[in-house]
Design an enzyme around this catalytic site. Sequence first.
Site, mmCIF file in Angstrom:
data_model
loop_
_atom_site.group_PDB
_atom_site.id
_atom_site.type_symbol
_atom_site.label_atom_id
_atom_site.label_comp_id
_atom_site.label_asym_id
_atom_site.label_seq_id
_atom_site.Cartn_x
_atom_site.Cartn_y
_atom_site.Cartn_z
ATOM 1 N N ASP A 97 0.820 -0.976 0.045
ATOM 2 C CA ASP A 97 0.022 -0.013 -0.103
ATOM 3 C C ASP A 97 0.923 1.122 0.031
ATOM 4 O O ASP A 97 1.940 1.168 0.687
ATOM 5 C CB ASP A 97 -0.899 -0.012 1.405
ATOM 6 C CG ASP A 97 -2.047 1.193 1.260
ATOM 7 O OD1 ASP A 97 -3.233 0.794 1.339
ATOM 8 O OD2 ASP A 97 -1.682 2.281 0.684
ATOM 9 N N SER A 114 -7.041 12.295 -15.208
ATOM 10 C CA SER A 114 -8.417 12.221 -15.916
ATOM 11 C C SER A 114 -8.959 13.322 -16.465
ATOM 12 O O SER A 114 -8.647 14.336 -16.006
ATOM 13 C CB SER A 114 -9.092 11.497 -14.630
ATOM 14 O OG SER A 114 -10.690 11.859 -15.230
ATOM 15 N N TYR A 153 -12.940 12.947 -5.849
ATOM 16 C CA TYR A 153 -12.098 12.374 -6.640
ATOM 17 C C TYR A 153 -11.398 13.171 -7.722
ATOM 18 O O TYR A 153 -10.018 13.176 -7.853
ATOM 19 C CB TYR A 153 -12.793 11.074 -7.283
ATOM 20 C CG TYR A 153 -12.202 10.740 -8.494
ATOM 21 C CD1 TYR A 153 -12.487 11.102 -9.907
ATOM 22 C CD2 TYR A 153 -10.738 9.909 -8.495
ATOM 23 C CE1 TYR A 153 -11.754 10.675 -11.114
ATOM 24 C CE2 TYR A 153 -10.144 9.596 -9.820
ATOM 25 C CZ TYR A 153 -10.678 9.853 -10.995
ATOM 26 O OH TYR A 153 -10.001 9.480 -11.901
ATOM 27 N N LYS A 156 -7.082 14.406 -8.347
ATOM 28 C CA LYS A 156 -6.080 14.375 -9.540
ATOM 29 C C LYS A 156 -5.669 15.521 -9.922
ATOM 30 O O LYS A 156 -4.579 15.806 -10.294
ATOM 31 C CB LYS A 156 -7.249 13.997 -10.822
ATOM 32 C CG LYS A 156 -7.495 12.467 -10.524
ATOM 33 C CD LYS A 156 -6.427 11.507 -10.631
ATOM 34 C CE LYS A 156 -6.796 9.919 -10.787
ATOM 35 N NZ LYS A 156 -5.639 9.097 -10.837
ATOM 36 N N ASN A 208 -20.400 1.689 -11.806
ATOM 37 C CA ASN A 208 -20.579 3.065 -11.724
ATOM 38 C C ASN A 208 -20.675 3.553 -13.347
ATOM 39 O O ASN A 208 -21.358 4.312 -13.708
ATOM 40 C CB ASN A 208 -19.821 3.935 -10.840
ATOM 41 C CG ASN A 208 -19.666 3.514 -9.521
ATOM 42 O OD1 ASN A 208 -20.434 3.544 -8.933
ATOM 43 N ND2 ASN A 208 -18.345 3.293 -9.124
ATOM 44 N N ASP A 249 -22.912 15.156 -13.628
ATOM 45 C CA ASP A 249 -22.664 14.692 -14.761
ATOM 46 C C ASP A 249 -22.618 16.056 -16.112
ATOM 47 O O ASP A 249 -23.444 16.905 -15.816
ATOM 48 C CB ASP A 249 -23.745 13.751 -15.666
ATOM 49 C CG ASP A 249 -23.275 12.330 -15.335
ATOM 50 O OD1 ASP A 249 -22.448 12.035 -14.651
ATOM 51 O OD2 ASP A 249 -24.188 11.413 -15.602
HETATM 52 C C1 WQD Z 1 -20.539 7.765 -19.101
HETATM 53 C C2 WQD Z 1 -22.042 8.167 -19.723
HETATM 54 C C3 WQD Z 1 -23.425 8.877 -18.028
HETATM 55 C C4 WQD Z 1 -23.628 4.773 -16.098
HETATM 56 C C5 WQD Z 1 -16.336 8.500 -15.063
HETATM 57 C C6 WQD Z 1 -15.470 9.476 -14.198
HETATM 58 C C7 WQD Z 1 -14.208 9.592 -14.867
HETATM 59 C C8 WQD Z 1 -13.468 8.525 -15.145
HETATM 60 C C9 WQD Z 1 -14.460 7.743 -16.441
HETATM 61 C C10 WQD Z 1 -11.907 7.765 -13.608
HETATM 62 C C11 WQD Z 1 -22.505 9.291 -18.829
HETATM 63 C C12 WQD Z 1 -23.892 7.521 -18.646
HETATM 64 C C13 WQD Z 1 -23.478 5.954 -16.778
HETATM 65 C C14 WQD Z 1 -25.165 4.273 -16.087
HETATM 66 C C15 WQD Z 1 -25.576 5.884 -17.733
HETATM 67 N N1 WQD Z 1 -12.969 7.531 -14.159
HETATM 68 N N2 WQD Z 1 -24.479 6.370 -17.757
HETATM 69 N N3 WQD Z 1 -25.844 4.967 -17.104
HETATM 70 O O1 WQD Z 1 -19.081 9.911 -15.745
HETATM 71 O O2 WQD Z 1 -18.192 10.271 -18.015
HETATM 72 O O3 WQD Z 1 -16.660 9.364 -16.285
HETATM 73 O O4 WQD Z 1 -15.584 7.580 -15.413
HETATM 74 O O5 WQD Z 1 -10.853 8.399 -13.855
HETATM 75 O O6 WQD Z 1 -13.273 10.404 -13.875
HETATM 76 O O7 WQD Z 1 -16.173 10.930 -14.001
HETATM 77 O O8 WQD Z 1 -18.206 7.759 -17.160
HETATM 78 O O9 WQD Z 1 -18.967 5.567 -17.572
HETATM 79 O O10 WQD Z 1 -19.863 6.861 -15.418
HETATM 80 O O11 WQD Z 1 -20.640 7.427 -17.713
HETATM 81 O O12 WQD Z 1 -26.646 6.382 -18.406
HETATM 82 O O13 WQD Z 1 -25.583 3.308 -15.499
HETATM 83 O O14 WQD Z 1 -22.803 7.148 -19.485
HETATM 84 O O15 WQD Z 1 -24.734 9.482 -17.417
HETATM 85 O O16 WQD Z 1 -23.163 10.074 -19.844
HETATM 86 P P1 WQD Z 1 -18.163 9.486 -16.846
HETATM 87 P P2 WQD Z 1 -19.450 6.965 -16.861
#
Ligand code: WQD
Length: 357
Positions: free
Chosen positions: A58, A124, A148, A152, A197, A294
């Site tokens: 870690d 990111s 988060y 970064k 997520n 978002d």
């Molecule tokens: C993509 C699109 C959602 C899930 C995040 C972090 C970023 C990076 C990548 C770490 C958006 C939509 C998503 C769902 C949906 N991570 N969506 N239903 O939010 O662009 O970026 O992940 O570095 O820092 O912020 O990626 O894949 O969560 O979302 O409709 O169940 O898909 O609204 O438009 P995001 P995401």
Amino acid sequence: MAILITGGAGYIGSHTCLELLNAGHEIVVIDNFSNSNPESLERVCKLTGKDFKTYFVDLLDKEMLEKVFLENEIEAVIHFAGLKAVGESVELPLLYYQNNITGTLNLLEVMKHFNVKKLVFSSSATVYGLTERFPISEDFPVGALNPYGRTKLMIEEILKDLYISDQEWGISILRYFNPIGAHKSGMIGEDPFGVPNNLMPYITQVAVGKLTQLNVFGNHYPTVDGTGVRDYIHVVDLAKGHLMALKKTCSTGKLESYNLGTGNGYSVLEVVSAFERASKRKIPFKIVEARKGDVAICFADPLKAKKELGWVAEKGIDEMCEDAWRWQSLNPNGYDVNKDLVSPYLKSSEDFFVGNK
Ligand code: WQD
């Protein structure tokens, strides 16, 4: 001389380890396996036919970190290790600042002590916050919207101050857009703990029957079909970008930030259609409320990485979906394999797993 990869067992880390080994680099991996599975490293070993040291460490354990540098001749570091769930960071900010910031400070101090001053840092696109102009280039204003993203951004500022204090450092800051997909073999891929997520792992788990339907977060955005637009980039293209950044960082002592994206944006529904074509599986979905925090649209201007690193993303959305599906369909439960079936690699490398078990 070896390249040290922190968080090398993770999704992007394991793909980067594979590309480094295939390019002839010697690597050493450290990971605390809090958000990854050592199985990914076993498979990297199988895919490349090359062995490498892995330490169960870690970044908050500075003593163990020093032991890694004492036992290995480290030439440069690619730093992936860090917590990365936006929602979780809002609930547990201190965990994120402690883990991501203090962990990185420990790493930088140990690197300095051992005179290792070449670093590629996993940042990111989230550092751009709520920008209304597209495509996004590296000189855009930054302003993260969650703990988060702020970790970064703070690490980027720490690296800039470090470079100003000692220009022997060579530092590449890589701002990822949306990594998806998997290695062609289907043996390594994205394996989030719990309910995903992010969009693609959620879709693949619906396709494989682990989840029932996709919730589409809002369809009132100013986009082609009202759903959110993002710059999805194949994780193998992203991994290759690290090798090109490493080459540049090791040859020039400078600090530069690079967007790693394709420069193309796809809406949620366009990704769903591409995935259905690739997998021949229907993805049932329901439009629900937009997700707090978002942005409507986010995609990169990747020109600087092309000009200065000679890097361009090569794989399109169809290939990203095909490769994501191959990984998930071959590994419905991700890496959660029955450990009795584990290949000798992990057992034989038990002595490589040092540090706090
Ligand atoms: C993509 C699109 C959602 C899930 C995040 C972090 C970023 C990076 C990548 C770490 C958006 C939509 C998503 C769902 C949906 N991570 N969506 N239903 O939010 O662009 O970026 O992940 O570095 O820092 O912020 O990626 O894949 O969560 O979302 O409709 O169940 O898909 O609204 O438009 P995001 P995401």
